[in-house]
Design an enzyme around this catalytic site. Structure first.
Site, mmCIF file in Angstrom:
data_model
loop_
_atom_site.group_PDB
_atom_site.id
_atom_site.type_symbol
_atom_site.label_atom_id
_atom_site.label_comp_id
_atom_site.label_asym_id
_atom_site.label_seq_id
_atom_site.Cartn_x
_atom_site.Cartn_y
_atom_site.Cartn_z
ATOM 1 N N HIS A 96 -18.484 13.159 14.596
ATOM 2 C CA HIS A 96 -19.830 12.819 14.115
ATOM 3 C C HIS A 96 -20.333 11.542 14.782
ATOM 4 C CE1 HIS A 96 -23.145 12.379 11.198
ATOM 5 N NE2 HIS A 96 -22.883 11.083 11.302
ATOM 6 N N GLU A 97 -19.489 10.530 14.845
ATOM 7 C CA GLU A 97 -19.902 9.266 15.468
ATOM 8 C C GLU A 97 -20.134 9.445 16.966
ATOM 9 O OE1 GLU A 97 -20.900 7.132 13.542
ATOM 10 O OE2 GLU A 97 -19.922 7.902 11.735
ATOM 11 N N HIS A 100 -23.564 10.633 17.655
ATOM 12 C CA HIS A 100 -24.582 9.589 17.801
ATOM 13 C C HIS A 100 -24.595 9.018 19.217
ATOM 14 C CE1 HIS A 100 -25.906 9.566 13.713
ATOM 15 N NE2 HIS A 100 -24.733 9.206 13.215
#
Length: 225
Positions: A96-97, A100
């Site tokens: 998920h990170e 980004h």
């Protein structure tokens, strides 16, 4: 009076419920090893490299679920449990990170817009309540309106955050599957972790929007008197 109590109860219950969902999902799936046996740090590095983001770093950060992507230093920071752990939850959060970081590299419009909102959103979060309270105490509709404008910036930030986070989670799912970090039978567990984390942002946006609407009604009522 009852409606006011219900309102404030909702403001308290909604974020607590979202946080409990996150903690429950993380606690459960942080004990389930992912099939690749990779740590969160290895997952992040693998996905970054596969997307050509060789210059983006992966670092360990203190705290529990303190994972984040820092666009200023171009660094994915993972909490110790996810950095060193081999769990489904750790892999999901790491991906998920990295999502980004990929958004940042691709100049994802909602992410850029959110970055531009940070200064004014911080100002709104810090001062809106003080300005509105001053307006209520002085019976000044103009002060309340000014506070509402400040608060609107903070609410807009929360709303823009939603597509940014959901898109990062969508990218995460695509990456962990295509890169072979998880098997098909692990997709359900991975989605549960990502969906639970997304609930915290939804809850924050709902609470912020409810507060904004409440003060708008106070402003309208003051002008009608």
């Amino acid at each position: 009076m009852a409606s006011i109590l219900i309102y404030f109860a909702l403001l308290l219950i909604i974020p607590l419920w979202a946080q409990s969902r996150v903690k429950s999902a993380y606690k459960k799936y942080s004990k389930v090893p992912n099939s690749s046996g990779m740590t969160g740090a290895e997952v992040a590095r693998k996905i970054l490299d596969e997307n050509g983001l060789y210059s983006v770093g992966v670092e360990e950060v203190r705290g529990h679920l303190s994972d984040h992507y820092d666009p200023r230093s171009k660094t994915v920071r993972l909490s110790s449990g996810n950095f060193h752990g081999h769990s489904v939850a750790g892999a999901a959060i790491a991906a998920h990170e990295v999502g980004h970081a990929i958004q940042d590299e691709q100049d994802y419009a909602p992410l850029r817009f959110r970055h531009t909102l940070v200064p004014v959103a911080n100002l709104g979060s810090n001062f809106s309540y003080f300005v509105i309270l001053a307006g209520i105490l002085m019976s000044s509709a103009n002060f309340i309106l000014l506070g509402i404008i400040f608060m609107s910036a903070a609410v807009l930030f929360q709303l823009v955050t939603l597509p940014v986070e959901f898109n990062a989670s969508s990218r995460a799912m695509e990456q962990v599957v295509s890169s072979g970090v998880i098997r098909n039978d692990e997709e359900r567990e991975t989605k549960k972790v990502l969906n639970a984390a997304a609930l915290t942002y939804v809850a924050a946006a709902v609470v912020a929007l409810l507060e904004l609407v409440r003060f708008v009604f106070i402003f309208i009522g003051m002008n009608e008197d």
